[in-house]
Write a protein that holds these residues in place. Structure first.
Motif, PDB file in Angstrom:
ATOM      1  N   ARG A 152      40.963  36.868 -28.100  1.00 38.53           N
ATOM      2  CA  ARG A 152      40.218  36.263 -29.199  1.00 38.53           C
ATOM      3  C   ARG A 152      40.243  37.107 -30.469  1.00 38.53           C
ATOM      4  O   ARG A 152      39.777  36.654 -31.508  1.00 38.53           O
ATOM      5  N   TYR A 172      32.825  40.453 -39.295  1.00 36.61           N
ATOM      6  CA  TYR A 172      33.752  40.597 -38.183  1.00 36.61           C
ATOM      7  C   TYR A 172      33.040  41.068 -36.927  1.00 36.61           C
ATOM      8  O   TYR A 172      32.277  42.042 -36.958  1.00 36.61           O
ATOM      9  N   LEU A 174      34.485  36.502 -37.017  1.00 39.28           N
ATOM     10  CA  LEU A 174      33.556  35.544 -36.417  1.00 39.28           C
ATOM     11  C   LEU A 174      32.158  36.135 -36.406  1.00 39.28           C
ATOM     12  O   LEU A 174      31.959  37.264 -35.948  1.00 39.28           O
ATOM     13  N   ARG A 175      31.211  35.343 -36.900  1.00 36.89           N
ATOM     14  CA  ARG A 175      29.804  35.748 -36.827  1.00 36.89           C
ATOM     15  C   ARG A 175      29.223  35.248 -35.515  1.00 36.89           C
ATOM     16  O   ARG A 175      28.468  34.275 -35.473  1.00 36.89           O
ATOM     17  N   THR A 176      29.600  35.961 -34.468  1.00 42.51           N
ATOM     18  CA  THR A 176      29.148  35.580 -33.134  1.00 42.51           C
ATOM     19  C   THR A 176      28.631  36.813 -32.424  1.00 42.51           C
ATOM     20  O   THR A 176      28.631  37.918 -32.973  1.00 42.51           O
TER      21      THR A 176
END
Length: 123
Positions: free
Chosen positions: A109, A30, A99-101
């Motif tokens: 978002r 996350y 999300l792996r961002t």
């Protein structure tokens, strides 16, 4: 589920450490963020951290005073707040998105939100 803790009343110049405990086994995937909302104002980004913890971003009004960090073993994200000012008074919320961002700065978002914790800084 996200549960914040650590808010309270502090004098100007003081420090607080907020914690946000996440349930579930995928916390390490996350991206997480801290936002705040003062009465009559919009919810603003305070700081955000990537899923890995390697990158973070800060709002200009907290740079040099606040630090975001995470412990993926404890499923917890922290916000260390130093040199607090009366204008830091707000309800602070943590948020997460699977999300792996890199760090995510837009509130829209994020999928999950905590209930908020009140931070009050007296002058």
């Amino acid at each position: 589920q996200l549960v914040e803790s650590g808010g309270g009343l502090v004098q100007a110049g003081g420090s607080l450490r907020l914690s946000c405990a996440a349930s579930g086994r995928t916390f390490s995937s996350y991206a997480m963020g801290w936002f705040r909302q003062a009465p009559g104002k919009e919810r603003d980004l305070v700081a955000a951290i990537s899923w890995s913890g390697f990158t973070s971003v800060y709002a200009d009004f907290v740079k040099g005073r606040f630090t975001i960090s995470r412990d993926n073993v404890k499923n917890t994200v922290y916000l260390q707040m130093n040199s607090l000012k009366p204008e830091d008074t707000a309800v602070y919320y943590c948020a997460g998105v699977p999300l792996r961002t890199e760090s995510i700065t837009s509130a829209t978002r994020y999928d999950y939100w905590g209930q908020g914790t009140q931070v009050t800084v007296s002058s």
